[in-house]
Design a protein around this motif. Structure first.
Motif, PDB file in Angstrom:
ATOM      1  N   LEU A  52       0.812  -1.212   0.000  1.00 14.60           N
ATOM      2  CA  LEU A  52       0.000   0.000   0.000  1.00 14.60           C
ATOM      3  C   LEU A  52       0.849   1.266   0.000  1.00 14.60           C
ATOM      4  CD1 LEU A  52      -2.861  -0.965   2.487  1.00 14.60           C
ATOM      5  CD2 LEU A  52      -3.075  -0.567   0.028  1.00 14.60           C
ATOM      6  N   THR A  53       2.114   1.153   0.376  1.00 14.54           N
ATOM      7  CA  THR A  53       2.992   2.324   0.390  1.00 14.54           C
ATOM      8  C   THR A  53       3.649   2.564  -0.964  1.00 14.54           C
ATOM      9  OG1 THR A  53       4.933   1.049   1.096  1.00 14.54           O
ATOM     10  CG2 THR A  53       3.504   1.915   2.838  1.00 14.54           C
ATOM     11  N   LEU A  54       3.446   1.661  -1.899  1.00 13.45           N
ATOM     12  CA  LEU A  54       4.093   1.756  -3.209  1.00 13.45           C
ATOM     13  C   LEU A  54       3.130   2.285  -4.258  1.00 13.45           C
ATOM     14  CD1 LEU A  54       5.822  -1.761  -3.200  1.00 13.45           C
ATOM     15  CD2 LEU A  54       6.819   0.430  -2.476  1.00 13.45           C
ATOM     16  N   ASP A  55       3.679   2.949  -5.275  1.00 11.01           N
ATOM     17  CA  ASP A  55       2.862   3.390  -6.405  1.00 11.01           C
ATOM     18  C   ASP A  55       2.423   2.181  -7.210  1.00 11.01           C
ATOM     19  OD1 ASP A  55       2.868   6.184  -6.050  1.00 11.01           O
ATOM     20  OD2 ASP A  55       4.890   6.308  -6.847  1.00 11.01           O
ATOM     21  N   VAL A  56       1.155   2.137  -7.564  1.00  6.42           N
ATOM     22  CA  VAL A  56       0.617   1.006  -8.312  1.00  6.42           C
ATOM     23  C   VAL A  56       1.342   0.826  -9.637  1.00  6.42           C
ATOM     24  CG1 VAL A  56      -1.442   0.074  -9.431  1.00  6.42           C
ATOM     25  CG2 VAL A  56      -1.651   1.234  -7.245  1.00  6.42           C
ATOM     26  N   GLY A  57       1.640   1.925 -10.294  1.00  7.98           N
ATOM     27  CA  GLY A  57       2.294   1.855 -11.600  1.00  7.98           C
ATOM     28  C   GLY A  57       3.786   1.648 -11.532  1.00  7.98           C
ATOM     29  N   GLY A  58       4.351   1.644 -10.306  1.00  7.12           N
ATOM     30  CA  GLY A  58       5.793   1.486 -10.172  1.00  7.12           C
ATOM     31  C   GLY A  58       6.527   2.802 -10.379  1.00  7.12           C
ATOM     32  N   GLU A  59       7.816   2.698 -10.504  1.00  4.93           N
ATOM     33  CA  GLU A  59       8.658   3.872 -10.727  1.00  4.93           C
ATOM     34  C   GLU A  59       9.027   3.964 -12.210  1.00  4.93           C
ATOM     35  OE1 GLU A  59       9.251   6.036  -8.398  1.00  4.93           O
ATOM     36  OE2 GLU A  59       8.271   4.832  -6.842  1.00  4.93           O
ATOM     37  N   VAL A  60       9.363   5.170 -12.638  1.00  3.70           N
ATOM     38  CA  VAL A  60       9.733   5.391 -14.039  1.00  3.70           C
ATOM     39  C   VAL A  60      10.901   4.487 -14.426  1.00  3.70           C
ATOM     40  CG1 VAL A  60      10.667   7.053 -15.681  1.00  3.70           C
ATOM     41  CG2 VAL A  60       8.871   7.749 -14.075  1.00  3.70           C
ATOM     42  N   ARG A  61      11.882   4.373 -13.540  1.00  2.00           N
ATOM     43  CA  ARG A  61      13.049   3.524 -13.800  1.00  2.00           C
ATOM     44  C   ARG A  61      12.626   2.081 -14.055  1.00  2.00           C
ATOM     45  NH1 ARG A  61      15.102   0.158 -10.514  1.00  2.00           N
ATOM     46  NH2 ARG A  61      14.080   1.118  -8.721  1.00  2.00           N
ATOM     47  N   GLU A  62      11.660   1.584 -13.254  1.00  2.00           N
ATOM     48  CA  GLU A  62      11.203   0.207 -13.398  1.00  2.00           C
ATOM     49  C   GLU A  62      10.495  -0.012 -14.729  1.00  2.00           C
ATOM     50  OE1 GLU A  62      10.394  -0.845  -8.704  1.00  2.00           O
ATOM     51  OE2 GLU A  62       8.875   0.223  -9.848  1.00  2.00           O
ATOM     52  N   VAL A  63       9.732   0.978 -15.151  1.00  2.00           N
ATOM     53  CA  VAL A  63       9.044   0.873 -16.440  1.00  2.00           C
ATOM     54  C   VAL A  63      10.056   0.811 -17.572  1.00  2.00           C
ATOM     55  CG1 VAL A  63       7.496   2.045 -18.055  1.00  2.00           C
ATOM     56  CG2 VAL A  63       6.966   2.024 -15.613  1.00  2.00           C
ATOM     57  N   ARG A  64      11.067   1.661 -17.503  1.00  2.00           N
ATOM     58  CA  ARG A  64      12.066   1.705 -18.570  1.00  2.00           C
ATOM     59  C   ARG A  64      12.927   0.446 -18.599  1.00  2.00           C
ATOM     60  NH1 ARG A  64      11.729   6.524 -20.898  1.00  2.00           N
ATOM     61  NH2 ARG A  64      11.230   8.384 -19.705  1.00  2.00           N
ATOM     62  N   GLU A  65      13.089  -0.199 -17.435  1.00  2.00           N
ATOM     63  CA  GLU A  65      13.929  -1.395 -17.361  1.00  2.00           C
ATOM     64  C   GLU A  65      13.159  -2.683 -17.639  1.00  2.00           C
ATOM     65  OE1 GLU A  65      15.675  -1.289 -13.496  1.00  2.00           O
ATOM     66  OE2 GLU A  65      17.085   0.329 -13.998  1.00  2.00           O
TER      67      GLU A  65
END
Length: 200
Positions: A52-65
């Motif tokens: 619940l403390t995390l962004d549902v969509g993740g981080e930009v870095r994670e998307v790019r990786e």
């Protein structure tokens, strides 16, 4: 056959993911939203090491990786019949439809996923969080933790929901002492309440 179809679908998603940075743009947009920041701040005050403390969509870095192999692994692991709900509408033959579903061979039906248990104790991490943003009106979000209601029978759970909703109305409605104190002292100009139950 099924594997080839899945590969084609995943390839389309992967191309979209790598293409025009649509997902990254969406991420940045809601990360800049004051209400989203406020909600995330509240969750980080209530929970430690919890999704619940995390962004549902993740981080930009994670998307790019994200790689095609990772996308395929996630799809194969989590998009399983035991993890899905099927809704069928229209003039269909129920028996024929159910037989088709039962006879369907799913390539990922044998994967077993172990769900991680998280600490849902009533302890809080911080009593308050202050977020400084350039907004027209200051915002306040209140939260409280309850014991998980999952193990309660449906009637007790409903009674709990109703009781909490009534309590919320008594404390935060426009006729409450709190509301009038906040308005009269000009601590707030707009007051609205929203009642949500977040399951563990």
């Amino acid at each position: 056959m099924e594997s080839t179809r899945q590969d084609r679908v995943l390839e389309i998603f992967f191309r979209a993911l790598r293409g025009e940075d649509i997902i990254v743009s969406e991420l940045l947009m809601y990360k800049d939203d004051p209400d989203d920041k406020l909600f995330k701040g509240l969750m980080s005050a209530l929970y430690k090491d919890h999704p619940l403390t995390l962004d549902v969509g993740g981080e930009v870095r994670e998307v790019r990786e994200t790689t095609y192999d990772l996308l395929k692994l996630v799809h194969t692991t989590f998009y399983t019949p035991s993890n899905m709900v099927l809704v069928i509408c229209g003039d269909v033959d129920i028996d024929k439809t159910m037989n088709t579903i039962r006879n369907k061979e799913f390539i990922n039906s044998n994967i077993e996923v172990k769900k991680k248990e998280y600490d849902v104790s009533l302890d809080i991490i911080k009593e308050s969080v202050i977020i400084n943003e350039d907004v027209n009106n200051e915002k306040l979000l209140l939260g409280y933790k309850l014991k998980p209601l999952d193990d309660l029978d449906s009637e007790t759970r409903l009674r709990t929901f109703i009781a909490l909703d009534l309590l919320s109305s008594i404390l935060f409605s426009s006729s409450s002492d709190l509301y009038n104190e906040l308005i009269n002292n000009k601590y707030i100009f707009i007051f609205s309440k929203n009642y949500n139950m977040i399951r563990r």
